[in-house]
Scaffold this motif. Sequence first.
Motif, PDB file in Angstrom:
ATOM      1  N   LEU A   1       5.891   8.398   5.641  1.00  0.00           N
ATOM      2  CA  LEU A   1       5.775   8.848   4.297  1.00  0.00           C
ATOM      3  C   LEU A   1       7.306  10.424   4.432  1.00  0.00           C
ATOM      4  N   ASN A   2       6.418  11.433   6.116  1.00  0.00           N
ATOM      5  CA  ASN A   2       7.755  11.610   5.574  1.00  0.00           C
ATOM      6  C   ASN A   2       9.791  11.077   5.840  1.00  0.00           C
ATOM      7  N   VAL A   3       9.700  10.119   5.601  1.00  0.00           N
ATOM      8  CA  VAL A   3      10.826   9.575   5.345  1.00  0.00           C
ATOM      9  C   VAL A   3      11.309   8.910   4.503  1.00  0.00           C
ATOM     10  N   ASP A   4      10.028   8.706   3.643  1.00  0.00           N
ATOM     11  CA  ASP A   4      10.364   8.231   2.323  1.00  0.00           C
ATOM     12  C   ASP A   4      10.395   9.407   1.441  1.00  0.00           C
ATOM     13  N   LYS A   5      10.003  11.008   1.967  1.00  0.00           N
ATOM     14  CA  LYS A   5      10.476  12.664   1.013  1.00  0.00           C
ATOM     15  C   LYS A   5      11.853  13.106   1.705  1.00  0.00           C
ATOM     16  N   ALA A  53       1.083  -1.254   0.042  1.00  0.00           N
ATOM     17  CA  ALA A  53       0.017   0.046  -0.259  1.00  0.00           C
ATOM     18  C   ALA A  53       0.660   1.468  -0.221  1.00  0.00           C
ATOM     19  N   LEU A  54       1.832   0.986   0.453  1.00  0.00           N
ATOM     20  CA  LEU A  54       2.441   2.315   0.550  1.00  0.00           C
ATOM     21  C   LEU A  54       3.885   2.661  -0.206  1.00  0.00           C
ATOM     22  N   VAL A  55       4.157   1.724  -1.333  1.00  0.00           N
ATOM     23  CA  VAL A  55       4.307   1.791  -2.161  1.00  0.00           C
ATOM     24  C   VAL A  55       4.206   3.253  -3.363  1.00  0.00           C
ATOM     25  N   SER A  56       3.240   3.759  -2.378  1.00  0.00           N
ATOM     26  CA  SER A  56       2.432   4.336  -3.827  1.00  0.00           C
ATOM     27  C   SER A  56       2.947   6.131  -3.440  1.00  0.00           C
ATOM     28  N   VAL A  57       3.038   6.217  -2.017  1.00  0.00           N
ATOM     29  CA  VAL A  57       3.561   7.238  -0.789  1.00  0.00           C
ATOM     30  C   VAL A  57       4.654   7.792  -1.578  1.00  0.00           C
ATOM     31  N   ASN A  58       5.624   6.804  -2.663  1.00  0.00           N
ATOM     32  CA  ASN A  58       6.289   7.901  -3.125  1.00  0.00           C
ATOM     33  C   ASN A  58       6.417   8.124  -4.778  1.00  0.00           C
ATOM     34  N   LEU A  59       4.887   8.258  -5.202  1.00  0.00           N
ATOM     35  CA  LEU A  59       4.484   9.190  -5.477  1.00  0.00           C
ATOM     36  C   LEU A  59       3.298  10.311  -5.784  1.00  0.00           C
ATOM     37  N   LEU A  60       3.656  10.671  -4.214  1.00  0.00           N
ATOM     38  CA  LEU A  60       2.841  11.916  -3.688  1.00  0.00           C
ATOM     39  C   LEU A  60       3.473  12.968  -4.071  1.00  0.00           C
ATOM     40  N   SER A 108      -1.950   5.152  12.437  1.00  0.00           N
ATOM     41  CA  SER A 108      -1.166   6.308  12.086  1.00  0.00           C
ATOM     42  C   SER A 108      -0.313   7.582  12.335  1.00  0.00           C
ATOM     43  N   ALA A 109       0.250   6.918  12.756  1.00  0.00           N
ATOM     44  CA  ALA A 109       1.732   7.757  12.996  1.00  0.00           C
ATOM     45  C   ALA A 109       2.060   6.824  12.226  1.00  0.00           C
ATOM     46  N   LEU A 110       2.271   6.056  12.526  1.00  0.00           N
ATOM     47  CA  LEU A 110       3.736   5.055  11.353  1.00  0.00           C
ATOM     48  C   LEU A 110       3.851   5.914  10.414  1.00  0.00           C
ATOM     49  N   SER A 111       2.280   5.811   9.354  1.00  0.00           N
ATOM     50  CA  SER A 111       2.190   6.327   8.344  1.00  0.00           C
ATOM     51  C   SER A 111       2.999   7.544   7.731  1.00  0.00           C
ATOM     52  N   ALA A 112       2.975   8.367   8.756  1.00  0.00           N
ATOM     53  CA  ALA A 112       3.323   9.971   8.348  1.00  0.00           C
ATOM     54  C   ALA A 112       4.307   9.690   9.053  1.00  0.00           C
ATOM     55  N   CYS A 113       5.079   8.661  10.056  1.00  0.00           N
ATOM     56  CA  CYS A 113       6.505   8.707   9.791  1.00  0.00           C
ATOM     57  C   CYS A 113       6.881   8.084   8.590  1.00  0.00           C
TER      58      CYS A 113
END
Length: 308
Positions: free
Chosen positions: A145-149, A11-18, A138-143
């Motif tokens: 997302l921000n690390v990937d960016k 699911a978080l693969v798409s995070v990198n495209l944000l 919720s906190a893990l997803s935010a973690c």
Amino acid sequence: MNTWARVLGVALVSVNLLSAQTTVVLSDDANHHLIKRVPAVYPQMAQIAHIAGQVTLRFTISATGEVADVQPVSGHPLLIQAAQAALKQWRYTPFEDAGHRISVVTSVVIDFPQGLPLAPEEMARKREKEKQIDQFQSALSACILNVDKRLFTEAEPFCRRALASSKTLGPEDVFSRMEAYKRMGHLLLAEGKNGEALENYQEELKIAQELPESDDYDLAQAHVNVGNARRELGDLAGAARQYQDAESLYRRISKSTSSRFVKNESAYSFWQLLRSHAEMLRQMGQPDAATALDQEAAGIVIEENAPQ
């Protein structure tokens, strides 16, 4: 690799495209904006099969308050579609930044209970458990997302919150704790805090070593993470031992009856490890051993849909 972690990774693969401008909000903040909630319909097939549980979804609240880009994070396949269908009908008051409406990314847990209605005290415990899981994910997803960016300063409070939340969960949530330690280690390693990263990776490895044999992939990844931290600390011999342990596990996975997805995923990870280990062996003055690993890596077949 456990189902929860595997679904989360996909699911978080798409995070990198944000976009780098994507704003992440915690589920509690999103709930304050919720103005329309449509309950999920319990799928008949799931009822017949006596399947119950929770579905966690990551999604975008658009600048107009509509739900978009709904992605599953965890949950039984028979329940995910119903949860997604319900969530797409929810509506929120838009979030604003500097007077302008913006889209945000958040997550939600949708529950599919089974059996007779719970007693009030059981319901209270159940809701508290749901709240804890919701706060953690919720906190893990935010973690992540921000690390990937590479927004490490922004990521750190989320990563630490996820780790603290994981420790309040029950014994059955062992994978959540392992994931939290891993993500904290990734952040610290990226920040150059190699000693702290090693401590978190060692906790991840300790948990992974207590998992059943069927979770060789998680154990291999934990060995690799400890090895990477030791390598950054200059302990090349210690890193090599961890890499060797991981390689033995990957070889076992390749000969097992694991699912095609797991075997393909592990093939790519194994290939990466062999190349990295070979590079380190050359630094250690062991060119023959490095060449042998390069040759083994060259013989690994990686399918086009391997996660990279």
